[in-house]
Design a protein around this motif. Structure first.
Motif, mmCIF file in Angstrom:
data_model
loop_
_atom_site.group_PDB
_atom_site.id
_atom_site.type_symbol
_atom_site.label_atom_id
_atom_site.label_comp_id
_atom_site.label_asym_id
_atom_site.label_seq_id
_atom_site.Cartn_x
_atom_site.Cartn_y
_atom_site.Cartn_z
ATOM 1 N N TRP A 129 9.736 -0.196 15.907
ATOM 2 C CA TRP A 129 9.074 -0.648 14.678
ATOM 3 C C TRP A 129 10.169 -1.251 13.816
ATOM 4 N N HIS A 154 5.178 -9.424 18.071
ATOM 5 C CA HIS A 154 4.752 -8.089 17.656
ATOM 6 C C HIS A 154 3.422 -7.718 18.315
ATOM 7 N N GLY A 159 6.557 -4.106 12.144
ATOM 8 C CA GLY A 159 5.893 -4.605 13.343
ATOM 9 C C GLY A 159 6.518 -3.993 14.583
ATOM 10 N N LYS A 160 5.693 -3.703 15.578
ATOM 11 C CA LYS A 160 6.185 -3.184 16.863
ATOM 12 C C LYS A 160 6.683 -4.373 17.679
ATOM 13 N N LEU A 214 5.731 -2.497 5.460
ATOM 14 C CA LEU A 214 5.111 -3.034 6.661
ATOM 15 C C LEU A 214 6.159 -3.242 7.750
ATOM 16 N N ASN A 218 0.813 -1.235 0.000
ATOM 17 C CA ASN A 218 0.000 0.000 0.000
ATOM 18 C C ASN A 218 0.843 1.280 0.000
ATOM 19 N N ALA A 238 1.739 -4.966 17.190
ATOM 20 C CA ALA A 238 0.960 -4.329 16.128
ATOM 21 C C ALA A 238 1.772 -4.333 14.844
ATOM 22 N N PHE A 239 1.070 -4.161 13.728
ATOM 23 C CA PHE A 239 1.703 -3.988 12.424
ATOM 24 C C PHE A 239 1.166 -2.713 11.815
ATOM 25 N N ARG A 240 2.026 -2.019 11.066
ATOM 26 C CA ARG A 240 1.617 -0.759 10.446
ATOM 27 C C ARG A 240 2.439 -0.545 9.178
ATOM 28 N N VAL A 241 1.816 0.066 8.179
ATOM 29 C CA VAL A 241 2.525 0.429 6.956
ATOM 30 C C VAL A 241 3.103 1.827 7.143
ATOM 31 N N PHE A 242 4.407 1.954 6.984
ATOM 32 C CA PHE A 242 5.100 3.244 7.072
ATOM 33 C C PHE A 242 5.379 3.724 5.661
ATOM 34 N N ARG A 243 5.099 5.001 5.415
ATOM 35 C CA ARG A 243 5.314 5.601 4.097
ATOM 36 C C ARG A 243 6.358 6.705 4.202
#
Length: 159
Positions: free
Chosen positions: A58, A135, A47-48, A45, A41, A137-142
């Motif tokens: 992250w 982890h 993960g914490k 991706l 996206n 949480a997971f998050r997409v970093f841009r």
């Protein structure tokens, strides 16, 4: 490495290393690992992390390469174990040296990884991350990528 045979599948139990042996390995040997730089996206991706090394950071998903397992096989295993999703490898980014002042192993105060980074993407367009106990949480970093661990920044700069 499987740390507890009671929480593993039959095939993983064969790879379990008793704590005392793992302590000796981590204290004396560089660990061969893979890290997954998964593009998703319009970002990457991360993960914490819930465990050392890099606890609270992250970070890219990754793991130790098992004996008789190729690095690319390890990439696919790690994606399935840590995310519950399959990935496609796009490119090998090379091997990076990661040295940590913590080990999460009793009696050992540092950990040294020789980590090969792989740029990947998910097989499916709409992955559902299962996650794991490593982890929170997971998050997409841009871009622009800011305030990330230096080892993560190295991967993102090289992709």
């Amino acid at each position: 490495m499987v740390s507890d045979p009671r929480n593993s599948t039959p095939g993983e139990r064969d790879r379990w290393i008793p704590d005392a042996e793992w302590q000796t390995i981590v204290a004396n040997v560089s660990l061969v690992s893979v890290d997954l730089v998964i593009e998703h996206n319009g970002g990457v991706l991360l993960g914490k992390r819930e465990n050392d090394p890099a606890k609270g950071e992250w970070f890219v998903p990754g793991g130790t390469v098992h004996k008789n397992e190729s690095r690319t096989e390890a990439v696919h295993r790690v994606a399935t174990e840590e995310l519950g999703e399959a990935v496609v490898i796009d490119e090998c980014l090379g091997t990076y040296e990661h040295c940590y002042e913590t080990a999460a192993v009793d009696g050992v105060d540092s950990k040294h990884y020789l980590a090969t980074g792989y740029r990947c993407h998910f097989e499916r367009d709409d992955p559902e991350f299962v996650g794991d106990d490593q982890h929170s949480a997971f998050r997409v970093f841009r871009p622009p990528f800011e305030n990330l661990h230096p080892y993560v920044r190295a991967y993102l700069d090289d992709r």
